[in-house]
Design a protein around this motif. Sequence first.
Motif, mmCIF file in Angstrom:
data_model
loop_
_atom_site.group_PDB
_atom_site.id
_atom_site.type_symbol
_atom_site.label_atom_id
_atom_site.label_comp_id
_atom_site.label_asym_id
_atom_site.label_seq_id
_atom_site.Cartn_x
_atom_site.Cartn_y
_atom_site.Cartn_z
ATOM 1 N N ARG A 110 -9.652 1.315 38.189
ATOM 2 C CA ARG A 110 -10.498 0.337 38.887
ATOM 3 C C ARG A 110 -10.569 0.639 40.382
ATOM 4 O O ARG A 110 -11.630 0.505 40.997
ATOM 5 N N ALA A 111 -9.442 1.016 40.972
ATOM 6 C CA ALA A 111 -9.429 1.332 42.401
ATOM 7 C C ALA A 111 -10.288 2.569 42.690
ATOM 8 O O ALA A 111 -11.054 2.590 43.656
ATOM 9 N N ARG A 112 -10.172 3.577 41.850
ATOM 10 C CA ARG A 112 -11.002 4.775 42.015
ATOM 11 C C ARG A 112 -12.486 4.424 41.918
ATOM 12 O O ARG A 112 -13.302 4.940 42.677
ATOM 13 N N ALA A 113 -12.820 3.526 40.990
ATOM 14 C CA ALA A 113 -14.219 3.141 40.785
ATOM 15 C C ALA A 113 -14.806 2.438 42.013
ATOM 16 O O ALA A 113 -16.015 2.495 42.231
ATOM 17 N N THR A 114 -13.961 1.794 42.804
ATOM 18 C CA THR A 114 -14.453 1.121 44.014
ATOM 19 C C THR A 114 -14.365 2.019 45.245
ATOM 20 O O THR A 114 -14.711 1.600 46.338
ATOM 21 N N GLY A 115 -13.859 3.245 45.052
ATOM 22 C CA GLY A 115 -13.768 4.180 46.161
ATOM 23 C C GLY A 115 -12.498 4.062 46.979
ATOM 24 O O GLY A 115 -12.392 4.670 48.055
ATOM 25 N N ALA A 116 -11.522 3.312 46.503
ATOM 26 C CA ALA A 116 -10.257 3.190 47.228
ATOM 27 C C ALA A 116 -9.559 4.548 47.256
ATOM 28 O O ALA A 116 -9.576 5.285 46.272
ATOM 29 N N GLY A 117 -8.945 4.865 48.363
ATOM 30 C CA GLY A 117 -8.265 6.144 48.502
ATOM 31 C C GLY A 117 -6.803 6.105 48.115
ATOM 32 O O GLY A 117 -6.144 7.136 48.052
ATOM 33 N N GLU A 118 -6.287 4.880 47.882
ATOM 34 C CA GLU A 118 -4.881 4.746 47.512
ATOM 35 C C GLU A 118 -4.650 3.441 46.776
ATOM 36 O O GLU A 118 -5.486 2.536 46.797
ATOM 37 N N LEU A 119 -3.503 3.375 46.125
ATOM 38 C CA LEU A 119 -2.991 2.126 45.586
ATOM 39 C C LEU A 119 -1.816 1.731 46.469
ATOM 40 O O LEU A 119 -1.074 2.586 46.947
ATOM 41 N N ALA A 120 -1.637 0.420 46.675
ATOM 42 C CA ALA A 120 -0.500 -0.082 47.434
ATOM 43 C C ALA A 120 -0.009 -1.347 46.751
ATOM 44 O O ALA A 120 -0.780 -2.059 46.096
ATOM 45 N N ALA A 121 1.276 -1.618 46.890
ATOM 46 C CA ALA A 121 1.865 -2.821 46.304
ATOM 47 C C ALA A 121 3.167 -3.136 47.014
ATOM 48 O O ALA A 121 3.831 -2.236 47.536
ATOM 49 N N ASP A 122 3.517 -4.413 47.021
ATOM 50 C CA ASP A 122 4.826 -4.856 47.479
ATOM 51 C C ASP A 122 5.656 -5.029 46.217
ATOM 52 O O ASP A 122 5.418 -5.942 45.433
ATOM 53 N N VAL A 123 6.615 -4.139 46.013
ATOM 54 C CA VAL A 123 7.280 -3.967 44.727
ATOM 55 C C VAL A 123 8.740 -4.424 44.810
ATOM 56 O O VAL A 123 9.455 -4.085 45.753
ATOM 57 N N SER A 124 9.168 -5.146 43.799
ATOM 58 C CA SER A 124 10.551 -5.628 43.744
ATOM 59 C C SER A 124 11.529 -4.468 43.595
ATOM 60 O O SER A 124 11.157 -3.351 43.205
ATOM 61 N N ILE A 125 12.791 -4.764 43.871
ATOM 62 C CA ILE A 125 13.855 -3.788 43.645
ATOM 63 C C ILE A 125 13.819 -3.334 42.187
ATOM 64 O O ILE A 125 13.959 -2.146 41.881
ATOM 65 N N THR A 126 13.607 -4.275 41.288
ATOM 66 C CA THR A 126 13.601 -4.002 39.847
ATOM 67 C C THR A 126 12.469 -3.070 39.449
ATOM 68 O O THR A 126 12.667 -2.156 38.638
ATOM 69 N N ALA A 127 11.281 -3.285 40.005
ATOM 70 C CA ALA A 127 10.109 -2.503 39.612
ATOM 71 C C ALA A 127 9.988 -1.167 40.348
ATOM 72 O O ALA A 127 9.244 -0.292 39.909
ATOM 73 N N ARG A 128 10.727 -0.996 41.416
ATOM 74 C CA ARG A 128 10.595 0.220 42.212
ATOM 75 C C ARG A 128 10.725 1.497 41.385
ATOM 76 O O ARG A 128 9.876 2.400 41.507
ATOM 77 N N PRO A 129 11.736 1.642 40.517
ATOM 78 C CA PRO A 129 11.837 2.886 39.745
ATOM 79 C C PRO A 129 10.618 3.143 38.842
ATOM 80 O O PRO A 129 10.208 4.295 38.661
ATOM 81 N N THR A 152 14.258 -9.006 49.126
ATOM 82 C CA THR A 152 13.863 -7.652 49.519
ATOM 83 C C THR A 152 12.848 -7.105 48.530
ATOM 84 O O THR A 152 12.983 -7.280 47.319
ATOM 85 N N ASN A 153 11.812 -6.452 49.073
ATOM 86 C CA ASN A 153 10.897 -5.678 48.248
ATOM 87 C C ASN A 153 10.512 -4.429 49.037
ATOM 88 O O ASN A 153 11.025 -4.206 50.132
ATOM 89 N N PHE A 154 9.654 -3.618 48.484
ATOM 90 C CA PHE A 154 9.269 -2.360 49.116
ATOM 91 C C PHE A 154 7.763 -2.224 49.118
ATOM 92 O O PHE A 154 7.120 -2.440 48.080
ATOM 93 N N ARG A 155 7.203 -1.833 50.276
ATOM 94 C CA ARG A 155 5.794 -1.462 50.313
ATOM 95 C C ARG A 155 5.722 -0.064 49.750
ATOM 96 O O ARG A 155 6.390 0.848 50.220
ATOM 97 N N MET A 156 4.933 0.078 48.687
ATOM 98 C CA MET A 156 4.794 1.369 48.035
ATOM 99 C C MET A 156 3.339 1.772 47.996
ATOM 100 O O MET A 156 2.448 0.924 47.939
ATOM 101 N N ARG A 157 3.104 3.074 48.037
ATOM 102 C CA ARG A 157 1.736 3.608 48.048
ATOM 103 C C ARG A 157 1.625 4.817 47.129
ATOM 104 O O ARG A 157 2.585 5.539 46.932
ATOM 105 N N LYS A 158 0.411 5.001 46.656
ATOM 106 C CA LYS A 158 0.090 6.182 45.860
ATOM 107 C C LYS A 158 -1.296 6.646 46.292
ATOM 108 O O LYS A 158 -2.266 5.883 46.214
ATOM 109 N N THR A 159 -1.402 7.870 46.757
ATOM 110 C CA THR A 159 -2.689 8.423 47.136
ATOM 111 C C THR A 159 -3.486 8.752 45.875
ATOM 112 O O THR A 159 -2.943 9.304 44.915
ATOM 113 N N LEU A 160 -4.753 8.376 45.890
ATOM 114 C CA LEU A 160 -5.616 8.636 44.725
ATOM 115 C C LEU A 160 -6.421 9.918 44.944
ATOM 116 O O LEU A 160 -6.661 10.347 46.018
#
Length: 160
Positions: A110-129, A152-160
């Motif tokens: 969905r992000a690619r379809a809208t032209g987004a260049g990355e995904l980002a999320a604020d991810v829990s300690i549990t979901a980080r792995p 505590t959580n983590f800002r995480m990114r993935k380049t598309l």
Amino acid sequence: MVEPASSHIREYTEADADATLAIFTAAVMETAAADYSPEQLWVWARPGERDRTGWHGAMSGRDSFVAVAGAKVVGFSDVSSSGFIDMLFVDPAWGGRGVARALLAEAEGRARATGAGELAADVSITARPVFERLGFEAERPQEVVRDGVALTNFRMRKTL
């Protein structure tokens, strides 16, 4: 992993409000219990305090979608046109079966379809792995304070 023949991703509807709220509460209170204190879990999930109408309003205000196995909703997520994922939660009984992977693949598409260049999320300690296994990188730790309780959580990114 979720079997493709028995599961699929579809748009969130109002009929999914109760199931997604129950999944959110269970995922926080059960799955995240290994990484957060009971007090942290309580202020995050607020079990029994969230109302269906407010929950549905928030879910419909985002591009939300659900993972369904048979007739059962087993997880949900969303993604904005800029590629931000606000929520991704899986029914604890369905953990480790590829539901999060399927939901993140949907978000990425969905992000690619809208032209987004990355995904980002604020991810829990549990979901980080899970996010790291799927190509996300932790950018920085963050502290969110709810009712005076720090989580505590983590800002995480993935380049598309």
